[in-house]
Design a protein around this motif. Structure first.
Motif, mmCIF file in Angstrom:
data_model
loop_
_atom_site.group_PDB
_atom_site.id
_atom_site.type_symbol
_atom_site.label_atom_id
_atom_site.label_comp_id
_atom_site.label_asym_id
_atom_site.label_seq_id
_atom_site.Cartn_x
_atom_site.Cartn_y
_atom_site.Cartn_z
ATOM 1 N N PHE A 8 0.832 -1.201 0.000
ATOM 2 C CA PHE A 8 0.000 0.000 0.000
ATOM 3 C C PHE A 8 0.867 1.252 0.000
ATOM 4 C CE2 PHE A 8 -3.547 2.612 2.016
ATOM 5 C CZ PHE A 8 -4.360 2.547 0.899
ATOM 6 N N GLY A 9 1.882 1.233 -0.905
ATOM 7 C CA GLY A 9 2.699 2.418 -1.121
ATOM 8 C C GLY A 9 2.057 3.296 -2.177
ATOM 9 N N GLU A 10 2.876 4.069 -2.881
ATOM 10 C CA GLU A 10 2.342 5.008 -3.865
ATOM 11 C C GLU A 10 1.526 4.300 -4.939
ATOM 12 O OE1 GLU A 10 4.026 8.706 -6.529
ATOM 13 O OE2 GLU A 10 5.117 6.816 -6.648
ATOM 14 N N ALA A 11 2.119 3.294 -5.593
ATOM 15 C CA ALA A 11 1.416 2.597 -6.667
ATOM 16 C C ALA A 11 0.214 1.837 -6.126
ATOM 17 C CB ALA A 11 2.360 1.657 -7.398
ATOM 18 N N GLY A 12 0.394 1.172 -4.990
ATOM 19 C CA GLY A 12 -0.707 0.421 -4.399
ATOM 20 C C GLY A 12 -1.896 1.301 -4.070
ATOM 21 N N ASP A 29 -0.739 -4.521 3.782
ATOM 22 C CA ASP A 29 0.659 -4.109 3.787
ATOM 23 C C ASP A 29 1.247 -4.533 5.119
ATOM 24 O OD1 ASP A 29 3.080 -2.328 4.108
ATOM 25 O OD2 ASP A 29 2.358 -1.553 2.186
ATOM 26 N N LYS A 30 2.469 -5.039 5.091
ATOM 27 C CA LYS A 30 3.082 -5.470 6.354
ATOM 28 C C LYS A 30 3.234 -4.321 7.334
ATOM 29 C CE LYS A 30 7.879 -5.119 4.673
ATOM 30 N NZ LYS A 30 9.136 -5.870 4.403
ATOM 31 N N LYS A 31 3.218 -3.082 6.818
ATOM 32 C CA LYS A 31 3.294 -1.914 7.699
ATOM 33 C C LYS A 31 2.038 -1.754 8.545
ATOM 34 C CE LYS A 31 6.473 0.715 4.764
ATOM 35 N NZ LYS A 31 6.639 1.901 3.891
ATOM 36 N N PHE A 32 0.953 -2.441 8.161
ATOM 37 C CA PHE A 32 -0.256 -2.399 8.981
ATOM 38 C C PHE A 32 -0.018 -2.994 10.364
ATOM 39 C CE2 PHE A 32 -3.522 -2.593 5.229
ATOM 40 C CZ PHE A 32 -3.130 -1.318 4.851
ATOM 41 N N LEU A 33 1.054 -3.786 10.493
ATOM 42 C CA LEU A 33 1.352 -4.448 11.765
ATOM 43 C C LEU A 33 2.136 -3.574 12.729
ATOM 44 C CD1 LEU A 33 2.392 -7.951 10.400
ATOM 45 C CD2 LEU A 33 0.200 -7.311 11.424
ATOM 46 N N ALA A 45 1.037 2.614 10.755
ATOM 47 C CA ALA A 45 -0.038 1.659 10.494
ATOM 48 C C ALA A 45 -1.396 2.340 10.581
ATOM 49 C CB ALA A 45 0.045 0.504 11.489
ATOM 50 N N ASP A 46 -1.588 3.138 11.623
ATOM 51 C CA ASP A 46 -2.858 3.855 11.782
ATOM 52 C C ASP A 46 -3.109 4.778 10.596
ATOM 53 O OD1 ASP A 46 -3.271 2.680 14.275
ATOM 54 O OD2 ASP A 46 -2.227 4.291 15.334
ATOM 55 N N ASN A 47 -2.066 5.489 10.186
ATOM 56 C CA ASN A 47 -2.212 6.434 9.074
ATOM 57 C C ASN A 47 -2.541 5.717 7.769
ATOM 58 O OD1 ASN A 47 -1.669 8.644 10.740
ATOM 59 N ND2 ASN A 47 0.537 8.552 10.354
ATOM 60 N N LEU A 48 -1.885 4.579 7.535
ATOM 61 C CA LEU A 48 -2.145 3.830 6.312
ATOM 62 C C LEU A 48 -3.558 3.248 6.302
ATOM 63 C CD1 LEU A 48 1.207 1.917 5.664
ATOM 64 C CD2 LEU A 48 0.224 3.735 4.276
ATOM 65 N N ARG A 49 -3.984 2.733 7.436
ATOM 66 C CA ARG A 49 -5.348 2.198 7.521
ATOM 67 C C ARG A 49 -6.376 3.304 7.312
ATOM 68 N NH1 ARG A 49 -6.114 -2.890 9.306
ATOM 69 N NH2 ARG A 49 -4.284 -4.039 10.063
ATOM 70 N N ALA A 50 -6.097 4.457 7.887
ATOM 71 C CA ALA A 50 -7.004 5.589 7.708
ATOM 72 C C ALA A 50 -7.060 6.014 6.253
ATOM 73 C CB ALA A 50 -6.562 6.758 8.595
ATOM 74 N N ARG A 51 -5.919 5.957 5.592
ATOM 75 C CA ARG A 51 -5.860 6.306 4.167
ATOM 76 C C ARG A 51 -6.694 5.321 3.350
ATOM 77 N NH1 ARG A 51 -6.101 9.612 0.024
ATOM 78 N NH2 ARG A 51 -4.893 8.919 -1.792
ATOM 79 N N ALA A 52 -6.618 4.042 3.695
ATOM 80 C CA ALA A 52 -7.395 3.033 2.981
ATOM 81 C C ALA A 52 -8.890 3.321 3.096
ATOM 82 C CB ALA A 52 -7.073 1.642 3.517
ATOM 83 N N VAL A 53 -9.345 3.593 4.312
ATOM 84 C CA VAL A 53 -10.760 3.891 4.529
ATOM 85 C C VAL A 53 -11.160 5.154 3.772
ATOM 86 C CG1 VAL A 53 -12.470 4.529 6.269
ATOM 87 C CG2 VAL A 53 -10.802 2.714 6.754
#
Length: 297
Positions: A8-12, A29-33, A45-53
């Motif tokens: 879940f980087g730039e391209a993802g 993404d392993k960074k979710f852990l 991880a929190d920021n990436l999950r928030a971005r997904a939502v």
């Protein structure tokens, strides 16, 4: 149609956001852990999950959860992680699930990944991304290689991708991508090295004029130098990693990779200098190559 995106980087993030308009998308993404760095501080991880939502996709809690029920699995990680993703995904894939390996790695690495997936029930496709994902996003040209290429290409096209089945063999399209990178990433590195020195000597205008006179259609007198050097500043770490795979690609067929090894070093060096100066790419935007070189003296 359910699509799992691993990485879940730039391209993802771009693929996830755009595909969410036409399919159900789950991301992992392993960074979710990662855990919170400090009390009351949001972790990556929190920021990436928030971005997904925020972009309308569901963040999974594990790779197995992401793959469960997915028709297509997009692997969009780093070159160093590509083989590991295939290894972890292989026993989780079920019949009619296809792992699409978008990662920029050597043909032999793709073939090893395909062998891992073949031990399970899923299928594997070699995907070569033939241009930067931004700005074209889903319209970025994709070459597909593998037995399922002619089946999956129209599916991707229907989803909005620019996909072309190019070979039935794993590794062919990655060979195209890697050989192309010798030239593209090499030109970026050469421009960075050439104009950094010219700037120090105060002769950059004469050098650019000479380049424009020799290659008037390329834009040496306009945005091309800014664009080429900006790619190194923004993506040099990832490009250096890819060039390591390019070196392997060349060496696997007995071609000396002297130029590509040097390109790898230059691609890595500029971001390293930025880190030493505590500069991010955002600090250098709008990107003017002369300003960037001056700040990195």
């Amino acid at each position: 149609m359910r699509i799992a995106i691993v990485g879940f980087g730039e391209a993802g993030q771009i693929y996830a956001q755009d595909l969410a308009a036409v399919a159900e998308v789950v991301v992992w993404d392993k960074k979710f852990l990662a855990s919170n760095p400090a009390p009351n501080a949001a972790s990556e991880a929190d920021n990436l999950r928030a971005r997904a939502v925020q972009i309308g996709v569901r963040p999974a809690h594990s790779l197995a959860e992401a793959l469960d029920g997915a028709n297509l699995v997009f692997s969009l990680v780093t070159a160093a992680s590509a083989l590991e993703v295939a290894k972890q995904a292989a026993p989780l894939l079920t019949r009619e699930q296809i792992l699409l390996d978008f990662n920029s790695v050597a043909p032999d690495t793709k073939r090893k990944a395909a062998e891992l997936v073949a031990k399970g029930e899923g299928d594997y496709l070699d995907i070569a991304v033939m241009a930067p994902v931004p700005p074209k996003r889903l319209a970025t040209p994709l070459l597909l290689g593998g037995e399922q290429a002619t089946v999956v290409a129209p599916v991707l096209t229907k989803l909005g991708c620019s996909a072309q089945a190019a070979s039935e063999r794993i590794g062919d399209v990655s060979a195209i991508k890697m050989c192309r990178s010798v030239m593209i990433k090499g030109l970026e590195a050469l421009t960075t090295e050439c104009l950094s020195a010219a700037r120090q000597y105060g002769v950059e205008e004469a050098v650019l004029n000479s380049l424009h006179a020799s290659f008037p259609s390329l834009g040496w007198d306009d945005r091309l130098p800014h664009y080429l050097i900006s790619r190194v500043a923004e993506h040099g770490v990832r490009r250096a990693e890819e060039m390591g795979e390019v070196v392997k690609t060349l060496q696997d067929v007995g071609v000396t990779a002297s130029m590509s090894q040097a390109t790898q070093q230059v691609q890595a060096r500029l971001p390293a200098k930025m880190q030493l100066k505590s500069l991010s790419y955002r600090d250098l935007t709008p990107f003017i190559w002369q300003d960037a070189v001056d700040r990195l003296k």
